[in-house]
Motif scaffolding. Sequence first.
Motif, PDB file in Angstrom:
ATOM      1  N   ALA A   8      98.611  28.891 -56.387  1.00  0.00           N
ATOM      2  CA  ALA A   8      99.960  28.824 -56.941  1.00  0.00           C
ATOM      3  C   ALA A   8      99.995  29.610 -58.244  1.00  0.00           C
ATOM      4  CB  ALA A   8     100.356  27.376 -57.179  1.00  0.00           C
ATOM      5  N   GLU A  10     102.460  29.964 -61.889  1.00  0.00           N
ATOM      6  CA  GLU A  10     103.592  29.573 -62.708  1.00  0.00           C
ATOM      7  C   GLU A  10     103.489  30.341 -64.017  1.00  0.00           C
ATOM      8  OE1 GLU A  10     105.700  25.621 -64.615  1.00  0.00           O
ATOM      9  OE2 GLU A  10     104.328  25.409 -62.930  1.00  0.00           O
ATOM     10  N   PRO A  50     104.868  28.468 -55.242  1.00  0.00           N
ATOM     11  CA  PRO A  50     103.963  27.517 -54.596  1.00  0.00           C
ATOM     12  C   PRO A  50     102.837  28.221 -53.822  1.00  0.00           C
ATOM     13  CG  PRO A  50     106.261  27.009 -54.103  1.00  0.00           C
ATOM     14  CD  PRO A  50     106.233  28.364 -54.758  1.00  0.00           C
ATOM     15  N   VAL A  51     101.846  27.477 -53.469  1.00  0.00           N
ATOM     16  CA  VAL A  51     100.716  27.992 -52.696  1.00  0.00           C
ATOM     17  C   VAL A  51     101.220  28.609 -51.393  1.00  0.00           C
ATOM     18  CG1 VAL A  51      98.613  27.336 -51.457  1.00  0.00           C
ATOM     19  CG2 VAL A  51      99.135  26.302 -53.674  1.00  0.00           C
ATOM     20  N   ASP A  53     103.376  30.789 -50.631  1.00  0.00           N
ATOM     21  CA  ASP A  53     104.808  31.021 -50.469  1.00  0.00           C
ATOM     22  C   ASP A  53     105.145  32.329 -51.178  1.00  0.00           C
ATOM     23  OD1 ASP A  53     107.465  30.696 -49.813  1.00  0.00           O
ATOM     24  OD2 ASP A  53     107.866  29.258 -51.409  1.00  0.00           O
TER      25      ASP A  53
END
Length: 69
Positions: A8, A10, A50-51, A53
Motif C-alpha cells: 500500500a 499513502e 490500497p494493496v 489497487d
Amino acid sequence: FAPVYGAAFEGRIELRGLAEGTNYRVEDYENGVVHGVFTGPLIALDVAIPVNDPLLLRAVPVERGVGGS
C-alpha cells in the motif's frame, strides 16, 4: 515507473511537465473518481492507494470553472 505490487502507499504524488497556467481536471479513470481541478505546471496530490489497487490518473486540460471544484 515500475509499479510495486503487494504494498500500500499513502503520501503525496506529483504530476509534472504540465503546461504552466493551464487548468487540468485530474481523474482516476480506472475508478471513475475526479480529484479536482488544478493549475499546472506541477500538481501535487495526497493519495492513499490500497494493496494491489491501481491508481490510474489522467490530467485533462479544461477551461477555467469547468469540470470540477
